[in-house]
Scaffold this motif. Structure first.
Motif, PDB file in Angstrom:
ATOM      1  N   VAL A 104       0.646  -1.267   0.084  1.00 46.01           N
ATOM      2  CA  VAL A 104      -0.136  -0.004  -0.084  1.00 46.01           C
ATOM      3  C   VAL A 104       0.867   1.297   0.023  1.00 46.01           C
ATOM      4  N   ASN A 105       1.894   1.192   0.818  1.00 50.19           N
ATOM      5  CA  ASN A 105       2.956   2.419   0.930  1.00 50.19           C
ATOM      6  C   ASN A 105       3.520   2.762  -0.408  1.00 50.19           C
ATOM      7  N   VAL A 106       3.975   1.600  -1.016  1.00 49.68           N
ATOM      8  CA  VAL A 106       4.972   1.887  -2.113  1.00 49.68           C
ATOM      9  C   VAL A 106       4.071   2.301  -3.227  1.00 49.68           C
ATOM     10  N   VAL A 107       2.959   1.594  -3.384  1.00 52.94           N
ATOM     11  CA  VAL A 107       2.424   2.097  -4.508  1.00 52.94           C
ATOM     12  C   VAL A 107       1.760   3.660  -4.389  1.00 52.94           C
ATOM     13  N   ALA A 108       1.296   3.871  -3.301  1.00 56.19           N
ATOM     14  CA  ALA A 108       1.004   5.387  -2.888  1.00 56.19           C
ATOM     15  C   ALA A 108       2.123   6.325  -3.093  1.00 56.19           C
ATOM     16  N   ILE A 109       3.299   5.980  -2.761  1.00 57.10           N
ATOM     17  CA  ILE A 109       4.296   6.626  -2.593  1.00 57.10           C
ATOM     18  C   ILE A 109       4.915   6.937  -4.143  1.00 57.10           C
ATOM     19  N   MET A 110       5.077   5.888  -4.821  1.00 56.37           N
ATOM     20  CA  MET A 110       5.291   6.117  -6.359  1.00 56.37           C
ATOM     21  C   MET A 110       4.395   6.752  -7.154  1.00 56.37           C
ATOM     22  N   SER A 197       7.743  10.018   3.220  1.00 58.74           N
ATOM     23  CA  SER A 197       8.706   9.371   1.845  1.00 58.74           C
ATOM     24  C   SER A 197       8.628  10.049   0.661  1.00 58.74           C
ATOM     25  N   VAL A 198       7.589  10.986   0.480  1.00 57.40           N
ATOM     26  CA  VAL A 198       7.233  11.445  -1.021  1.00 57.40           C
ATOM     27  C   VAL A 198       8.497  12.407  -1.163  1.00 57.40           C
ATOM     28  N   PRO A 199       8.719  13.142  -0.356  1.00 57.70           N
ATOM     29  CA  PRO A 199       9.590  14.239  -0.649  1.00 57.70           C
ATOM     30  C   PRO A 199      10.887  13.609  -1.540  1.00 57.70           C
ATOM     31  N   PHE A 200      11.583  12.729  -0.783  1.00 56.35           N
ATOM     32  CA  PHE A 200      12.737  12.216  -1.405  1.00 56.35           C
ATOM     33  C   PHE A 200      12.376  11.556  -2.812  1.00 56.35           C
ATOM     34  N   ALA A 201      11.485  10.712  -2.828  1.00 57.53           N
ATOM     35  CA  ALA A 201      11.155  10.201  -4.260  1.00 57.53           C
ATOM     36  C   ALA A 201      10.623  11.224  -5.190  1.00 57.53           C
ATOM     37  N   ALA A 202      10.066  12.336  -5.014  1.00 57.61           N
ATOM     38  CA  ALA A 202       9.685  13.340  -5.990  1.00 57.61           C
ATOM     39  C   ALA A 202      10.962  13.907  -6.288  1.00 57.61           C
ATOM     40  N   ILE A 203      11.744  14.460  -5.199  1.00 63.24           N
ATOM     41  CA  ILE A 203      12.886  15.274  -5.782  1.00 63.24           C
ATOM     42  C   ILE A 203      13.728  14.265  -6.611  1.00 63.24           C
ATOM     43  N   THR A 204      13.871  13.206  -6.383  1.00 63.41           N
ATOM     44  CA  THR A 204      14.917  12.300  -7.215  1.00 63.41           C
ATOM     45  C   THR A 204      14.364  11.969  -8.478  1.00 63.41           C
ATOM     46  N   LEU A 205      12.967  11.784  -8.529  1.00 66.72           N
ATOM     47  CA  LEU A 205      12.354  11.588  -9.958  1.00 66.72           C
ATOM     48  C   LEU A 205      12.439  12.968 -10.716  1.00 66.72           C
ATOM     49  N   TYR A 206      12.157  13.881 -10.126  1.00 69.22           N
ATOM     50  CA  TYR A 206      12.532  15.188 -10.980  1.00 69.22           C
ATOM     51  C   TYR A 206      13.864  15.534 -11.526  1.00 69.22           C
ATOM     52  N   SER A 207      14.898  15.182 -10.572  1.00 69.73           N
ATOM     53  CA  SER A 207      16.105  15.051 -11.077  1.00 69.73           C
ATOM     54  C   SER A 207      16.325  14.216 -12.266  1.00 69.73           C
ATOM     55  N   PRO A 237      10.752   5.200 -20.387  1.00 69.90           N
ATOM     56  CA  PRO A 237      11.737   4.336 -20.804  1.00 69.90           C
ATOM     57  C   PRO A 237      13.232   5.022 -20.263  1.00 69.90           C
ATOM     58  N   LEU A 238      13.194   6.429 -20.261  1.00 71.31           N
ATOM     59  CA  LEU A 238      14.627   6.975 -20.120  1.00 71.31           C
ATOM     60  C   LEU A 238      14.801   7.175 -18.481  1.00 71.31           C
ATOM     61  N   VAL A 239      13.699   7.174 -17.685  1.00 66.38           N
ATOM     62  CA  VAL A 239      13.993   7.221 -16.281  1.00 66.38           C
ATOM     63  C   VAL A 239      13.737   6.031 -15.564  1.00 66.38           C
ATOM     64  N   ARG A 240      13.571   5.207 -16.299  1.00 68.80           N
ATOM     65  CA  ARG A 240      13.123   3.717 -15.885  1.00 68.80           C
ATOM     66  C   ARG A 240      14.302   3.280 -14.539  1.00 68.80           C
ATOM     67  N   PRO A 241      15.419   3.318 -15.073  1.00 72.11           N
ATOM     68  CA  PRO A 241      16.526   3.028 -14.013  1.00 72.11           C
ATOM     69  C   PRO A 241      16.555   3.594 -12.775  1.00 72.11           C
ATOM     70  N   ILE A 242      16.237   5.023 -12.665  1.00 66.15           N
ATOM     71  CA  ILE A 242      16.094   6.045 -11.535  1.00 66.15           C
ATOM     72  C   ILE A 242      14.913   5.429 -10.532  1.00 66.15           C
ATOM     73  N   PHE A 243      13.735   5.256 -11.393  1.00 68.91           N
ATOM     74  CA  PHE A 243      12.410   4.887 -11.016  1.00 68.91           C
ATOM     75  C   PHE A 243      12.560   3.548 -10.207  1.00 68.91           C
ATOM     76  N   MET A 244      13.332   2.479 -10.806  1.00 70.67           N
ATOM     77  CA  MET A 244      13.480   1.227 -10.343  1.00 70.67           C
ATOM     78  C   MET A 244      14.279   1.389  -8.968  1.00 70.67           C
ATOM     79  N   LEU A 245      15.385   2.243  -8.928  1.00 64.80           N
ATOM     80  CA  LEU A 245      16.380   2.668  -7.672  1.00 64.80           C
ATOM     81  C   LEU A 245      15.242   3.058  -6.641  1.00 64.80           C
ATOM     82  N   VAL A 246      14.468   4.083  -6.968  1.00 62.44           N
ATOM     83  CA  VAL A 246      13.573   4.597  -5.986  1.00 62.44           C
ATOM     84  C   VAL A 246      12.705   3.710  -5.500  1.00 62.44           C
TER      85      VAL A 246
END
Length: 323
Positions: A104-110, A197-207, A237-246
């Protein structure tokens, strides 16, 4: 007229520079100083990370209770603690609840962090700075402080949530005890973990989004692709590696969530919020069964290691496809 000097022979008798090459093939000779300089940091890191893990593994294979903690005469029992743990229905309930909480958390966060990152990318410079600063401030709030704030927000008598709901006409929420019901306590903890958790994930994905060339977006729009098609065919497809890392990091962080639950409910009411880390601490402290608590901790480490193995296999597969 300046006289021309003849080159002096080098140490080997050949003409040219008097300096000898650094080594075979022009390589510099090996020097241990860089390794000696980082040795204290490496040793300290290994001690802080590996020693507790090794100690927990040893305790999980001993008969280690309060007496053994004081006298130090623990007896080796092999895998008996693991067999006792796996035969406990409460342990399996905690495992299922942990995976449910994690999913539940991971789906909501991502989902939320991806939407926030896409929103930030489309904001102006000033607004983007304000939003990013707000996310960093939320991320910087200590876990215990944020958990205490949530406790006061949902307090039965002084909480602003009950006050707001009562003011909107929901009279049944006057004095409502949120943490006395398993479903509402579980939901509050999900909201708390997602909010942290959303702030870290959002900033990383924005980068990661900032690295996507704008020419690809323009070409996709010229071909008539909509926003959802652009995201599926160009952005993801271009951000998938970072998405998988997060995604992997969020799975690990939510899987081992402990502080929020322990400060708020201590696993209650009943076992409604008892996840594996909470179960391990309860087992170790309630009956002084430090051996069973260590065994539960080792099972948690194995499950998280399985998540890491899946992630690295996916990462290596993606690298193989690009070679």
């Amino acid at each position: 007229m300046t006289p021309v000097r003849s080159p002096r022979p080098g140490p080997s008798g050949r003409l040219g520079s008097s300096r000898t090459p650094a080594g075979r093939g022009g390589r510099r000779p090996f020097t241990p100083w860089p390794y000696l300089l980082i040795t204290p940091a490496v040793v300290g890191m290994l001690y802080l990370l590996l020693y507790p893990l090794a100690r927990a593994l040893i305790i999980s294979m001993q008969d280690f209770r309060l007496r053994q903690l004081i006298l130090g005469d623990a007896r080796f029992v092999g895998l008996r603690n693991y067999r006792t743990l796996l035969a406990d229905p409460r342990f399996w309930d905690s495992v299922g609840r942990t995976f449910q909480f994690m999913a539940v958390n991971v789906v909501a966060i991502m989902v939320l962090s991806t939407l926030v990152a896409l929103m930030i990318e489309r904001l102006g410079r000033v607004t983007r700075t304000v939003v990013l600063s707000s996310l960093v401030l939320v991320w910087a709030v200590p876990v215990v402080a944020a958990t205490t704030v949530f406790q006061w927000l949902f307090h039965s008598e002084f909480g602003i949530v009950n006050e707001a709901l009562t003011g909107l006409g929901f009279a049944s929420f006057e004095g409502y005890t949120w943490f006395a019901h398993g479903g509402t306590a579980f939901t509050i903890l999900v909201v708390l973990v997602v909010w942290q958790s959303v702030p870290f994930a959002a900033i990383t994905l924005y980068s990661a989004l900032t690295t996507v060339p704008q020419e690809l977006y323009e070409s996709a729009r010229l071909d008539g692709a909509g926003a959802s098609r652009v995201f599926r065919s160009v952005t993801f497809p271009l951000v998938r590696p970072i998405f998988m890392l997060v995604l992997c990091l969020e799975v690990i962080w939510t899987f081992k969530a402990f502080v929020q639950i322990w400060v708020t409910t201590r696993g209650g009411p009943g076992d409604a919020t008892t996840l594996l880390p909470v179960y391990a601490v309860q087992t170790a402290l309630a009956g002084q069964r430090y051996d069973l608590g260590s065994a539960a901790s080792m099972v948690t480490v194995l499950l998280m290691s399985g998540v890491l193995v899946v992630y690295f296999r996916q990462l290596l597969r993606q690298e193989g496809e690009h070679l």
